[in-house]
Enzyme design. Structure first.
Site, PDB file in Angstrom:
ATOM      1  N   LYS A 174      36.441  68.565  71.317  1.00 52.08           N
ATOM      2  CA  LYS A 174      37.878  68.756  71.562  1.00 52.08           C
ATOM      3  C   LYS A 174      38.100  69.378  72.950  1.00 52.08           C
ATOM      4  O   LYS A 174      37.182  69.438  73.752  1.00 52.08           O
ATOM      5  CB  LYS A 174      38.469  69.622  70.454  1.00 52.08           C
ATOM      6  CG  LYS A 174      37.964  69.292  69.063  1.00 52.08           C
ATOM      7  CD  LYS A 174      38.271  67.878  68.593  1.00 52.08           C
ATOM      8  CE  LYS A 174      37.671  67.701  67.206  1.00 52.08           C
ATOM      9  NZ  LYS A 174      37.935  66.440  66.580  1.00 52.08           N
TER      10      LYS A 174
HETATM   11  C1  LIG Z   1      37.784  66.661  64.926  1.00 43.60           C
HETATM   12  C2  LIG Z   1      38.898  66.391  64.060  1.00 43.60           C
HETATM   13  C3  LIG Z   1      39.071  67.073  62.846  1.00 43.60           C
HETATM   14  C4  LIG Z   1      38.044  68.038  62.308  1.00 43.60           C
HETATM   15  O1  LIG Z   1      37.909  69.185  63.099  1.00 43.60           O
HETATM   16  P1  LIG Z   1      36.717  70.210  62.783  1.00 43.60           P
HETATM   17  O2  LIG Z   1      37.063  71.413  63.611  1.00 43.60           O
HETATM   18  O3  LIG Z   1      35.450  69.561  63.210  1.00 43.60           O
HETATM   19  O4  LIG Z   1      36.748  70.505  61.333  1.00 43.60           O
HETATM   20  C5  LIG Z   1      40.212  66.818  62.117  1.00 43.60           C
HETATM   21  N1  LIG Z   1      41.130  65.921  62.531  1.00 43.60           N
HETATM   22  C6  LIG Z   1      40.993  65.232  63.680  1.00 43.60           C
HETATM   23  C7  LIG Z   1      42.063  64.271  64.115  1.00 43.60           C
HETATM   24  C8  LIG Z   1      39.861  65.433  64.480  1.00 43.60           C
HETATM   25  O5  LIG Z   1      39.716  64.712  65.607  1.00 43.60           O
END
Ligand SMILES: *Cc1c(COP(=O)(O)O)cnc(C)c1O
Length: 370
Positions: A174
């Site tokens: 992210k």
């Molecule tokens: C990465 C992601 C998640 C999960 O996030 P984590 O922090 O890894 O649990 C949920 N929704 C979307 C759209 C994502 O891209």
């Protein structure tokens, strides 16, 4: 990651407090301030952020939540954790986000909420979704896992202007990272208080409060909670990362603009434009080959890999995965499926050099099937 991250993590380790404590509180304060939110609650990741957000909305067995099928698996998994049913509604191919025009037809007496996803950080149509939610007396919440640093109609994602619960991820894929980590912003004090209880076993007095008390205090556990804490070591990383958001987003947008300019005129390639009402953080850069099969798309990716350029397939269509077909049978959402099969995610990262950017552009243009 740089010297600021290393310094803050070192200080935290030396402080003697490494689990959820003062650094988590500080990260929450700074995150709320930067998002224009009243409250921010740190949790272990975005999946647990979504789970707890659904729980404070009292979503459970027999309830339905409207969600786009086009997302990482965690989005719909959080709905299953509550015993509720994800009701998939197809996407707008221009944005890869939930198409508000298709939502009304999916609402039933069991529908409790709409979950908007800001896919690859590109803001969903919150205004239209909030109007639908209000009209049908549904909750609206946001999976903003990828959307830190993005804006919608002049407000940061996380401002709670259109929904009361916005969930972020700090996974390394992210915008900013704490290894793993998550954050929820809310404008409601009652939700914030409940989220703080739920993330720490339902414990009435947390260890930081006990530690600071001059009298002996005992905690109670009146509701079923979870261990979904972020640690102070992770929060220290997060504090340094959070301060980098403007620079990270600026650089990502610069690289995205270079790619856009290069690929806009390549025959057979579609690029994704920034929506008029949004400022997009360029969390992931996708291109699309609308005329290609998934196999031809994979062959293109192999040609890039043979030149040392890693790419990834498009976003999942969650309804095609076994965890969903085994529960709900075979379902079809043609716009989501086509986007999953025809998109390629290209390298885009903050430290990318001009030489690397040009190498990707040159290889994509040369290998693009026409
Ligand atoms: C990465 C992601 C998640 C999960 O996030 P984590 O922090 O890894 O649990 C949920 N929704 C979307 C759209 C994502 O891209």
């Amino acid at each position: 990651m740089g010297d600021e991250e290393i310094t803050l993590v070192n200080e935290t380790i030396r402080s003697g407090w490494i689990t959820q404590g003062p650094r988590v509180l500080q990260l929450e304060k700074e995150f709320a301030a930067r998002s224009g939110a009243a409250h921010a609650i740190a949790v272990s990741n975005c999946t647990t952020a979504l789970h707890l957000s659904l729980l404070v909305l009292e979503i459970g067995a027999g309830d339905e939540v409207i969600v786009p099928p086009h997302s990482y698996i965690a989005t719909a998994n959080a709905i299953l954790y509550c015993g509720a049913k994800p009701v998939f509604v197809d996407i707008d191919p221009a944005t890869l986000n939930l198409d508000p025009r298709l939502v009304a037809a999916a609402i039933t007496p069991r529908t409790k909420a709409i979950m908007a996803v800001h896919q690859v950080g590109r803001p969903a149509e919150l205004e239209a979704l909030a109007a639908l939610a209000q009209q049908h007396q549904l909750a609206l919440l946001e999976d903003a896992a990828c959307a830190a640093g993005s804006e919608y109609r002049g407000q940061p994602i996380g401002s709670n202007t259109w929904s009361s619960l916005v969930c972020f991820s700090f996974h390394p894929r992210k915008i900013i990272s704490t290894g793993d980590g998550g954050m929820i912003t809310t404008d409601r004090a009652d939700y914030a208080a409940k989220l703080r209880l739920l993330r720490q076993h339902g414990m009435s007095i947390n260890d930081l409060q006990r530690h600071g008390s001059k009298t002996v205090v005992a905690e109670e556990y009146s509701i079923l909670g979870y261990n979904y804490r972020l640690t102070d070591v992770q929060a220290a990383l997060g504090l340094a990362q959070l301060r980098r958001v403007p620079a990270i987003v600026a650089r990502r947008r610069e690289i995205g603009a270079r790619y856009d300019a290069a690929f806009a005129t390549v025959p057979g390639v579609t690029i994704f434009r920034e929506p008029a009402h949004a400022r997009w953080n360029q969390q992931s850069y996708l291109i699309r080959f609308p005329a290609l099969s998934a196999a031809a798309r994979d062959a293109f990716m192999q040609k890039l890999l043979d030149e040392g350029i890693a790419s990834r397939r498009g976003i999942l269509s969650m309804h095609r995965e076994g965890a969903y077909t085994s529960r709900f049978g075979v379902q079809h959402f043609p716009k989501s499926e086509a986007a999953s099969d025809q998109c390629v995610c290209l390298p885009l990262y903050t430290q990318m050099t001009d030489v690397e950017i040009n190498r990707v552009i040159e290889a994509v243009v040369r290998h693009a099937p026409r």
